[in-house]
Structures are given as C-alpha cells and as structure tokens.
Design a protein around this motif. Structure first.
Motif, mmCIF file in Angstrom:
data_model
loop_
_atom_site.group_PDB
_atom_site.id
_atom_site.type_symbol
_atom_site.label_atom_id
_atom_site.label_comp_id
_atom_site.label_asym_id
_atom_site.label_seq_id
_atom_site.Cartn_x
_atom_site.Cartn_y
_atom_site.Cartn_z
ATOM 1 N N UNK A 143 -13.343 -7.292 -2.816
ATOM 2 C CA UNK A 143 -12.060 -7.591 -3.574
ATOM 3 C C UNK A 143 -11.968 -6.353 -4.502
ATOM 4 N N UNK A 144 -13.143 -6.205 -5.160
ATOM 5 C CA UNK A 144 -13.124 -5.226 -5.984
ATOM 6 C C UNK A 144 -12.740 -3.714 -5.636
ATOM 7 N N UNK A 145 -13.198 -3.501 -4.506
ATOM 8 C CA UNK A 145 -12.904 -2.315 -3.797
ATOM 9 C C UNK A 145 -11.344 -2.237 -3.336
ATOM 10 N N UNK A 146 -10.676 -3.225 -2.798
ATOM 11 C CA UNK A 146 -9.553 -3.360 -2.165
ATOM 12 C C UNK A 146 -8.571 -3.092 -3.572
ATOM 13 N N UNK A 153 -7.111 -3.660 5.227
ATOM 14 C CA UNK A 153 -6.687 -4.445 6.211
ATOM 15 C C UNK A 153 -7.705 -5.373 6.885
ATOM 16 N N UNK A 154 -8.841 -4.792 7.151
ATOM 17 C CA UNK A 154 -9.945 -5.502 7.829
ATOM 18 C C UNK A 154 -10.614 -6.455 6.685
ATOM 19 N N UNK A 197 0.807 -1.303 0.076
ATOM 20 C CA UNK A 197 -0.048 -0.250 -0.040
ATOM 21 C C UNK A 197 0.869 1.278 0.077
ATOM 22 N N UNK A 198 1.958 1.118 0.901
ATOM 23 C CA UNK A 198 2.847 2.366 1.009
ATOM 24 C C UNK A 198 3.722 2.686 -0.202
ATOM 25 N N UNK A 199 3.839 1.479 -0.694
ATOM 26 C CA UNK A 199 4.973 1.352 -1.962
ATOM 27 C C UNK A 199 4.233 2.226 -3.079
ATOM 28 N N UNK A 200 2.907 1.663 -3.143
ATOM 29 C CA UNK A 200 2.202 2.276 -4.208
ATOM 30 C C UNK A 200 1.854 3.727 -4.418
ATOM 31 N N UNK A 232 -4.984 9.050 1.509
ATOM 32 C CA UNK A 232 -5.082 7.572 1.295
ATOM 33 C C UNK A 232 -5.067 6.684 2.379
ATOM 34 N N UNK A 233 -4.512 7.198 3.627
ATOM 35 C CA UNK A 233 -4.309 6.189 4.676
ATOM 36 C C UNK A 233 -6.011 6.038 5.310
ATOM 37 N N UNK A 234 -6.809 6.736 4.811
ATOM 38 C CA UNK A 234 -8.260 6.372 5.204
ATOM 39 C C UNK A 234 -8.834 5.247 4.777
ATOM 40 N N UNK A 235 -8.293 4.612 3.688
ATOM 41 C CA UNK A 235 -8.613 3.421 3.060
ATOM 42 C C UNK A 235 -7.887 2.329 3.410
#
Length: 300
Positions: free
Chosen positions: A176-179, A145-146, A94-97, A137-140
């Motif tokens: 999965x689509x959202x992630x 993770x959940x 996540x952070x890398x992207x 972006x940290x909001x997502x």
C-alpha cells in the motif's frame, strides 16, 4: 440523522458527477471540433482531451461503484464486479493523475526560461519528453493493478458486514505504501517542482524586465501566471483527492463509518469534477469557446 446526512452526501456527489461530466465533456467536444476543422491537434490539446476522457471514466467508475452498492448491495458485493470496477477505477485514476502531471511538465517546459543547456534541449523536445514520461509511468501500472486486485480478492472480500478486525500483513502494508507513493506522492512532488521552477523563472524574468526598464505588461508574465494557476489548482485539488482516497481505503465497514465513506467520496469527486473548469479558464481556446457558449445560451 444518519439517513439525512447520507441523503445530503448523495445529493452532493450526484451534483459533482453532473458537473464533472459536463466540464470534461466540453473539453473533449471543443478539441474534437477544432481537430475536425483544421485536421491537426496540438500537444496541449491532446493532453487536455486525454485528461478529460480519463476524468469522465473515473466519474463513471464512481457511479458504477456507488449506485449498485446503494440499491443492490447483496448481489453486487458478493460478485466479482466490485473487483473489476475497482481495477477500472485504479486505471482511470492513474491516467488522470499522470496526465495532469504531464500537463504541468508541458507548461513548465513551454513557458519557463532558463539558460541551462539540458533545459533548452528538453524545451525543444517537449513532445518527446512528455511522451517518455507517460510511457515510463506505465511501467508501474501492472504492479499497482496486481497489488489492488490481490488485496480486493484475498484480503478485502466484498461483503457488506465484514469488518477489518484482523492485522494487516507486512507485505500488505508495504504494498500500500508503494501504491500510494506511485499514485500520489511522486506526481505531487513532480508537479510541485515544476511549480516552484515556474516561480523561479518568473522571478528571474521580472528581474530582467526591471533591469531593462521594460513595462510589466508582458505576455511572458501572463503566461507564467496562467500556468502557475493551473499547476497550483491541480496540486490543491489533487491533495484533497489523495486524502479522500486514503480515508476511503482505510475505513471500517460499520454503520457510522459509511458516512465517513460518503464524505470521502464527496470530497474526492471535487478533483475530477471541478479541475476541468479551472483548465477551461486557463486555456485561451477553451475559455473563448465557453464564453461563446454562455453568450448563445443567454441570447436564447
């Protein structure tokens, strides 16, 4: 045949691990030494250092996931370690992207030239804009993770002989689509937008140079080209990484598909391993440091 291919993939992945750690470690070391010398670290160096750290963490997660699974599958896969390592991999990816996306945003705001009032305000506040994007972006991340944690614990228990023979629920597919949208589609579209805006800015700049009868040996042109090379390399490698992630996510755990998983991992490791060298070549300070290192190694 299967064993030979598996050994080949293992050798490729191990080489990629070493290359990635060396390249990203070099970025961290050079920026750390520079910070110690001048007691200041610029925004681009901050982003590159954080990006390199996240890439090394991502590679280490790959190692922690692959090595115990290969040598101690029963003890590793029956514990909660795979869930924790999987969540750590999500955080690192996540952070890398998003750090790479923020680097694309930084190049766009610093190099592009537009007369739009909103763009000029953003250009003069580039540090705040990048920080707001990263914090936003940290909001997502908690949701991601959940979803992944619930999925691994409830739907995909870590047992090596289990097949995905059941039907996925609508909630699982929707999650999965959202992630994948948050982790892949949105940053890809954002970086693509920055890339095309850089092209438009370069085209406008070249047109102005032609009208003013200015030579094409211009620092702004070179800056545009270097920035576009960095952004397009990220887009291409990230697209490969994203497709490999999709392959690894939807594979079925059968003998023949273990090769597909190894292939996906080998392809996916290209992104965090080789992109660091493109960033080194695209950054003046890192490029000079790398050439100096190669010269010293050649003289020894």
């Amino acid at each position: 045949m299967v064993s030979s291919l598996h050994s080949i993939f293992t050798s490729i992945i191990s080489t990629e691990f070493m290359i990635g750690i060396l390249g990203n470690g070099f970025i961290i070391l050079v920026n750390f030494i520079d910070w110690v010398k001048i007691r200041k670290i610029f925004l681009v160096d901050q982003i590159l250092t954080a990006l390199a750290i996240s890439r090394i963490c991502l590679i280490l997660v790959f190692i922690m996931h692959r090595v115990p699974r290969a040598f101690y599958p029963s003890s590793y896969l029956s514990s909660n370690k795979c869930i924790l390592i999987g969540l750590a991999g999500i955080v690192a990816s996540y952070f890398s992207t998003w750090l790479a996306t923020s680097l694309s945003l930084f190049y766009f705001l610093k190099i592009a030239n537009f007369s739009n009032r909103v763009f000029l305000r953003l250009k003069h506040r580039v540090e705040m804009v990048v920080l707001v994007m990263l914090l936003g972006t940290l909001v997502f991340l908690p949701f991601t993770l959940a979803v992944i944690g619930w999925e691994k614990h409830e739907i995909y228990p870590c047992e090596i002989n289990m097949t995905l023979s059941f039907k996925r629920s609508d909630f699982e597919d929707f999650s999965k689509v959202i992630v994948f949208t948050i982790e892949g589609v949105i940053p890809f579209l954002a970086s693509s937008s920055f890339f095309f805006l850089l092209i438009f800015s370069l085209r406008k700049h070249l047109k102005n140079m032609k009208l003013n009868a200015t030579g094409f040996r211009d620092s702004s042109v070179k800056a545009h080209i270097r920035a576009m090379k960095c952004v397009v390399s990220f887009l291409l490698l990230f697209a490969i990484y994203f497709l490999a992630t999709v392959m690894a996510t939807f594979y079925t755990v059968e003998i023949e598909n273990k090769l597909m998983l190894s292939l996906a991992q080998a392809i996916g490791c290209i992104y965090p391993s080789f992109h660091s060298f493109i960033l080194i070549l695209g950054n003046g300070k890192l490029r000079k440091a790398s050439l100096l290192l190669l010269w010293k190694l050649r003289c020894t």
